[in-house]
Design an enzyme around this catalytic site. Structure first.
Site, PDB file in Angstrom:
ATOM      1  N   TYR A 288       0.740  -1.467   0.244  1.00 39.07           N
ATOM      2  CA  TYR A 288      -0.012  -0.046  -0.105  1.00 39.07           C
ATOM      3  C   TYR A 288       0.953   1.133  -0.173  1.00 39.07           C
ATOM      4  O   TYR A 288       1.608   1.498   0.917  1.00 39.07           O
ATOM      5  CB  TYR A 288      -1.110  -0.076   1.328  1.00 39.07           C
ATOM      6  CG  TYR A 288      -1.963  -1.240   1.411  1.00 39.07           C
ATOM      7  CD1 TYR A 288      -2.280  -1.988   0.289  1.00 39.07           C
ATOM      8  CD2 TYR A 288      -2.251  -1.507   2.546  1.00 39.07           C
ATOM      9  CE1 TYR A 288      -3.052  -3.123   0.425  1.00 39.07           C
ATOM     10  CE2 TYR A 288      -3.323  -2.575   2.666  1.00 39.07           C
ATOM     11  CZ  TYR A 288      -3.446  -3.228   1.496  1.00 39.07           C
ATOM     12  OH  TYR A 288      -4.575  -4.291   1.698  1.00 39.07           O
TER      13      TYR A 288
ATOM     14  N   HIS B  39       0.178 -11.955   1.106  1.00 36.96           N
ATOM     15  CA  HIS B  39      -1.069 -11.384   0.283  1.00 36.96           C
ATOM     16  C   HIS B  39      -1.689 -12.072  -0.434  1.00 36.96           C
ATOM     17  O   HIS B  39      -2.808 -11.936  -0.920  1.00 36.96           O
ATOM     18  CB  HIS B  39      -0.214 -10.010  -0.126  1.00 36.96           C
ATOM     19  CG  HIS B  39      -1.348  -8.828  -0.190  1.00 36.96           C
ATOM     20  ND1 HIS B  39      -0.903  -7.521   0.005  1.00 36.96           N
ATOM     21  CD2 HIS B  39      -2.623  -8.842  -0.359  1.00 36.96           C
ATOM     22  CE1 HIS B  39      -1.829  -6.645   0.030  1.00 36.96           C
ATOM     23  NE2 HIS B  39      -2.890  -7.500  -0.373  1.00 36.96           N
TER      24      HIS B  39
ATOM     25  N   SER C 123     -12.777  -5.420   2.182  1.00 36.29           N
ATOM     26  CA  SER C 123     -13.686  -4.755   1.271  1.00 36.29           C
ATOM     27  C   SER C 123     -15.137  -5.150   1.698  1.00 36.29           C
ATOM     28  O   SER C 123     -15.933  -5.313   0.855  1.00 36.29           O
ATOM     29  CB  SER C 123     -13.380  -4.952  -0.106  1.00 36.29           C
ATOM     30  OG  SER C 123     -12.116  -4.804  -0.590  1.00 36.29           O
ATOM     31  N   PRO C 124     -15.353  -4.853   3.084  1.00 35.32           N
ATOM     32  CA  PRO C 124     -16.704  -5.540   3.429  1.00 35.32           C
ATOM     33  C   PRO C 124     -17.857  -4.468   3.104  1.00 35.32           C
ATOM     34  O   PRO C 124     -18.981  -4.926   2.940  1.00 35.32           O
ATOM     35  CB  PRO C 124     -16.667  -5.480   4.949  1.00 35.32           C
ATOM     36  CG  PRO C 124     -15.591  -4.443   5.350  1.00 35.32           C
ATOM     37  CD  PRO C 124     -14.596  -4.586   4.110  1.00 35.32           C
ATOM     38  N   LEU C 125     -17.387  -3.486   2.639  1.00 37.70           N
ATOM     39  CA  LEU C 125     -18.524  -2.433   2.196  1.00 37.70           C
ATOM     40  C   LEU C 125     -18.372  -2.498   0.625  1.00 37.70           C
ATOM     41  O   LEU C 125     -18.864  -1.331  -0.059  1.00 37.70           O
ATOM     42  CB  LEU C 125     -18.114  -1.138   2.624  1.00 37.70           C
ATOM     43  CG  LEU C 125     -18.287  -0.653   4.132  1.00 37.70           C
ATOM     44  CD1 LEU C 125     -17.728   0.556   4.543  1.00 37.70           C
ATOM     45  CD2 LEU C 125     -19.874  -0.875   4.601  1.00 37.70           C
ATOM     46  N   GLY C 126     -18.007  -3.378  -0.153  1.00 41.89           N
ATOM     47  CA  GLY C 126     -17.797  -3.510  -1.472  1.00 41.89           C
ATOM     48  C   GLY C 126     -16.990  -2.373  -2.190  1.00 41.89           C
ATOM     49  O   GLY C 126     -17.743  -1.826  -2.986  1.00 41.89           O
ATOM     50  N   ARG C 127     -15.969  -1.965  -1.555  1.00 39.25           N
ATOM     51  CA  ARG C 127     -15.125  -0.849  -1.864  1.00 39.25           C
ATOM     52  C   ARG C 127     -15.884   0.493  -1.831  1.00 39.25           C
ATOM     53  O   ARG C 127     -15.811   1.131  -2.626  1.00 39.25           O
ATOM     54  CB  ARG C 127     -14.500  -1.229  -3.236  1.00 39.25           C
ATOM     55  CG  ARG C 127     -13.552  -2.453  -3.254  1.00 39.25           C
ATOM     56  CD  ARG C 127     -12.985  -2.777  -4.445  1.00 39.25           C
ATOM     57  NE  ARG C 127     -12.785  -4.293  -4.623  1.00 39.25           N
ATOM     58  CZ  ARG C 127     -11.413  -4.663  -4.242  1.00 39.25           C
ATOM     59  NH1 ARG C 127     -10.651  -3.775  -3.847  1.00 39.25           N
ATOM     60  NH2 ARG C 127     -11.025  -5.773  -4.121  1.00 39.25           N
ATOM     61  N   GLY C 128     -17.017   0.497  -0.824  1.00 46.43           N
ATOM     62  CA  GLY C 128     -17.520   1.740  -0.722  1.00 46.43           C
ATOM     63  C   GLY C 128     -19.009   1.612  -1.479  1.00 46.43           C
ATOM     64  O   GLY C 128     -20.033   2.380  -1.128  1.00 46.43           O
ATOM     65  N   PHE C 129     -18.924   0.776  -2.242  1.00 46.27           N
ATOM     66  CA  PHE C 129     -20.247   1.068  -3.035  1.00 46.27           C
ATOM     67  C   PHE C 129     -21.509   0.531  -2.379  1.00 46.27           C
ATOM     68  O   PHE C 129     -22.536   1.003  -2.752  1.00 46.27           O
ATOM     69  CB  PHE C 129     -20.139  -0.247  -4.460  1.00 46.27           C
ATOM     70  CG  PHE C 129     -21.504  -0.370  -5.462  1.00 46.27           C
ATOM     71  CD1 PHE C 129     -21.451   0.717  -6.276  1.00 46.27           C
ATOM     72  CD2 PHE C 129     -22.396  -1.147  -5.134  1.00 46.27           C
ATOM     73  CE1 PHE C 129     -22.624   0.724  -6.971  1.00 46.27           C
ATOM     74  CE2 PHE C 129     -23.362  -1.324  -5.970  1.00 46.27           C
ATOM     75  CZ  PHE C 129     -23.587  -0.456  -6.777  1.00 46.27           C
TER      76      PHE C 129
HETATM   77  N1  LIG Z   1      -5.976  -8.636   1.304  1.00 44.30           N
HETATM   78  C1  LIG Z   1      -6.250  -8.067   0.136  1.00 44.30           C
HETATM   79  O1  LIG Z   1      -5.876  -8.397  -1.102  1.00 44.30           O
HETATM   80  C2  LIG Z   1      -6.813  -6.806   0.083  1.00 44.30           C
HETATM   81  C3  LIG Z   1      -7.596  -6.179  -0.814  1.00 44.30           C
HETATM   82  C4  LIG Z   1      -8.504  -4.819  -0.710  1.00 44.30           C
HETATM   83  C5  LIG Z   1      -8.456  -4.514   0.586  1.00 44.30           C
HETATM   84  N2  LIG Z   1      -7.743  -4.844   1.674  1.00 44.30           N
HETATM   85  C6  LIG Z   1      -7.790  -4.425   3.061  1.00 44.30           C
HETATM   86  O2  LIG Z   1      -9.279  -4.285   3.626  1.00 44.30           O
HETATM   87  C7  LIG Z   1      -9.647  -2.941   4.016  1.00 44.30           C
HETATM   88  C8  LIG Z   1     -10.881  -2.561   3.455  1.00 44.30           C
HETATM   89  O3  LIG Z   1     -11.338  -3.005   2.037  1.00 44.30           O
HETATM   90  P1  LIG Z   1     -11.376  -1.600   1.060  1.00 44.30           P
HETATM   91  O4  LIG Z   1     -10.815  -0.307   1.699  1.00 44.30           O
HETATM   92  O5  LIG Z   1     -11.000  -2.199  -0.312  1.00 44.30           O
HETATM   93  O6  LIG Z   1     -13.177  -1.531   0.937  1.00 44.30           O
HETATM   94  P2  LIG Z   1     -14.278  -1.138   1.922  1.00 44.30           P
HETATM   95  O7  LIG Z   1     -13.985  -1.086   3.297  1.00 44.30           O
HETATM   96  O8  LIG Z   1     -15.277  -2.079   1.218  1.00 44.30           O
HETATM   97  O9  LIG Z   1     -14.807   0.253   1.400  1.00 44.30           O
HETATM   98  C9  LIG Z   1     -13.803   1.416   1.407  1.00 44.30           C
HETATM   99  C10 LIG Z   1     -14.141   2.585   0.960  1.00 44.30           C
HETATM  100  O10 LIG Z   1     -15.800   2.972   1.394  1.00 44.30           O
HETATM  101  C11 LIG Z   1     -15.983   4.353   1.702  1.00 44.30           C
HETATM  102  N3  LIG Z   1     -16.386   4.195   3.093  1.00 44.30           N
HETATM  103  C12 LIG Z   1     -15.814   3.547   4.221  1.00 44.30           C
HETATM  104  N4  LIG Z   1     -17.063   3.700   5.242  1.00 44.30           N
HETATM  105  C13 LIG Z   1     -17.918   4.603   4.564  1.00 44.30           C
HETATM  106  C14 LIG Z   1     -19.084   4.908   5.009  1.00 44.30           C
HETATM  107  N5  LIG Z   1     -19.477   4.855   6.507  1.00 44.30           N
HETATM  108  N6  LIG Z   1     -19.969   5.629   4.438  1.00 44.30           N
HETATM  109  C15 LIG Z   1     -19.246   6.062   3.111  1.00 44.30           C
HETATM  110  N7  LIG Z   1     -18.217   5.682   2.302  1.00 44.30           N
HETATM  111  C16 LIG Z   1     -17.363   4.953   3.107  1.00 44.30           C
HETATM  112  C17 LIG Z   1     -14.077   4.646   1.933  1.00 44.30           C
HETATM  113  O11 LIG Z   1     -14.151   5.989   1.777  1.00 44.30           O
HETATM  114  P3  LIG Z   1     -12.745   7.101   2.232  1.00 44.30           P
HETATM  115  O12 LIG Z   1     -11.536   6.125   2.200  1.00 44.30           O
HETATM  116  O13 LIG Z   1     -12.940   8.208   1.265  1.00 44.30           O
HETATM  117  O14 LIG Z   1     -13.082   7.324   3.757  1.00 44.30           O
HETATM  118  C18 LIG Z   1     -13.496   3.754   1.056  1.00 44.30           C
HETATM  119  O15 LIG Z   1     -13.672   4.381  -0.388  1.00 44.30           O
HETATM  120  C19 LIG Z   1      -8.519  -2.289   2.998  1.00 44.30           C
HETATM  121  O16 LIG Z   1      -8.339  -0.927   3.558  1.00 44.30           O
HETATM  122  C20 LIG Z   1      -7.275  -2.903   3.156  1.00 44.30           C
HETATM  123  O17 LIG Z   1      -6.743  -3.012   4.321  1.00 44.30           O
HETATM  124  C21 LIG Z   1      -7.153  -6.082   1.554  1.00 44.30           C
END
Ligand SMILES: NC(=O)c1ccc[n+]([C@@H]2O[C@H](COP(=O)([O-])OP(=O)(O)OC[C@H]3O[C@@H](n4cnc5c(N)ncnc54)[C@H](OP(=O)(O)O)[C@@H]3O)[C@@H](O)[C@H]2O)c1
Length: 328
Positions: A57, A124, A203-209
């Site tokens: 990252y 990873h 990505s439990p929030l579907g990458r924010g979607f």
């Molecule tokens: N092992 C792997 O291969 C892998 C791959 C992907 C991710 N990860 C890990 O998993 C973590 C989480 O996954 P992710 O960040 O991809 O996806 P996510 O948690 O599903 O979603 C993150 C996105 O949602 C937005 N968000 C978060 N909370 C929100 C809320 N309450 N209301 C509106 N928008 C919200 C964030 O915005 P802002 O950032 O603008 O706040 C960001 O754009 C990562 O940070 C990383 O540590 C691991």
């Protein structure tokens, strides 16, 4: 620090929800270290102990940021980081899991984090050219040397998990798991449960979607990785908005947000499940933590799942190349 709820990943106790730190350095557009630092400190103050990062990252930037955030508070934190992507973001994928690389990557992560040990060290992605026994054998040596406390895998397949666990106990599998990504449920999660391995949905929030805040890619930065992900591609994104509309309705009826409903659904997968929603903002962090208090009945869970039928999700979760490295 508050008395926040905890869960176990193998023998490792962590807060029931972690904080994904990737977006603070990588993938989702412009970053602001001061804002990220405030969010990290707020997370610790609210009892979040599990911080999730990777050497990938921001090509080390994220680990350095977290190292600064935990300086003086090391004992409050379960530091989880990962190795395996030997390329930088945007370059052709190069996964390395050979023993020499594992040693070298760990030393570099310890240096950037400014700590003498990592609490949870993940591979990873599995290196298809290296037997998992070699990789986990090298990771086990790091445990014996006191540099790492617990081992994890990310996006490993069921057979790989079994072989890895036979070399050294695996505490956690970190894989994508959310309302719109459920492919680990059939075979992989049951193997983890059989072996006592905790599950860390990324990505439990579907990458924010799934929060409903992304109705088009127009507002995303040019370098936001979601622009190149099939589910956010033209046509697919519009079709997937139907899920969010239904989630919004269900959330409103419970007096919560769609994002909280989506997170609560993940949290209800089991006591061995510790999601790591990612955010750069204190406001979202607090909203996401409040999802821990959302109780869902079997009827609620059924209605939420009916709102997001997996067969109706438009687009794969990754592009074709990246898909070859998941569940492998
Ligand atoms: N092992 C792997 O291969 C892998 C791959 C992907 C991710 N990860 C890990 O998993 C973590 C989480 O996954 P992710 O960040 O991809 O996806 P996510 O948690 O599903 O979603 C993150 C996105 O949602 C937005 N968000 C978060 N909370 C929100 C809320 N309450 N209301 C509106 N928008 C919200 C964030 O915005 P802002 O950032 O603008 O706040 C960001 O754009 C990562 O940070 C990383 O540590 C691991």
């Amino acid at each position: 620090m508050t008395d926040a709820p905890t869960r176990n990943l193998g023998n490792l106790e962590v807060s029931a929800q972690g904080l994904g730190c990737m977006g603070m350095s990588h993938g989702y557009g412009a970053t602001d270290d001061a804002q990220s630092m405030a969010t990290l400190h707020r997370a610790l103050d609210l009892g979040v102990t599990l911080l999730d990062t990777s050497d990938f990252y921001g090509a080390g930037h994220n680990e350095e940021l977290i190292g600064r955030a935990v300086a003086g508070r090391r004992d409050e934190v379960v530091l989880a980081t990962k190795f395996g992507f030997a390329n930088r973001l945007g370059e052709p994928t190069l996964i390395r899991g050979d023993a020499a690389y594992v040693q070298q990557a760990c030393e570099a992560s310890l240096r950037r984090l400014g700590v003498d040990h990592i609490d949870l060290y993940y591979q990873h992605r599995v290196d298809p050219r290296v037997p998992i026994e070699e990789t986990v054998g090298a990771m086990a040596e790091l445990v014996q040397a006191g540099k790492v406390r617990h081992l994890g895998l990310s996006e490993a397949g069921a057979q790989t998990i079994r072989r890895a666990h036979a070399v050294h106990p695996i505490a956690a599998l970190q894989s994508e798991w959310s309302l719109w990504t459920r492919d680990l449920e059939a075979e992989i999660a049951p193997v983890c449960r059989e072996l006592g391995i905790g599950l860390v949905p990324f990505s439990p929030l579907g990458r924010g979607f799934l929060t409903g805040q992304y109705s088009s890619v127009e507002g995303l930065a040019e370098n936001d990785v979601r622009r190149s992900q099939p589910r956010f591609a033209d046509g697919n994104l519009e079709r997937n908005l139907g899920i969010v509309a239904k989630l919004n309705e269900l959330a409103a009826a419970k007096g919560v947000t769609a994002g909280q409903l989506a997170l609560a659904w993940v949290q209800h997968r089991g006591n061995d499940v510790v999601p790591i929603p990612g955010t750069r903002r204190q406001r979202y962090l607090e909203e996401n933590l409040a999802a821990l208090a959302v109780e869902l009945s079997p009827e609620d869970l059924a209605a939420i799942e009916a709102a997001a039928p997996v067969e109706q999700i438009a687009g794969n979760r990754y592009d074709a190349t990246s898909l070859t490295f998941v569940n492998s």
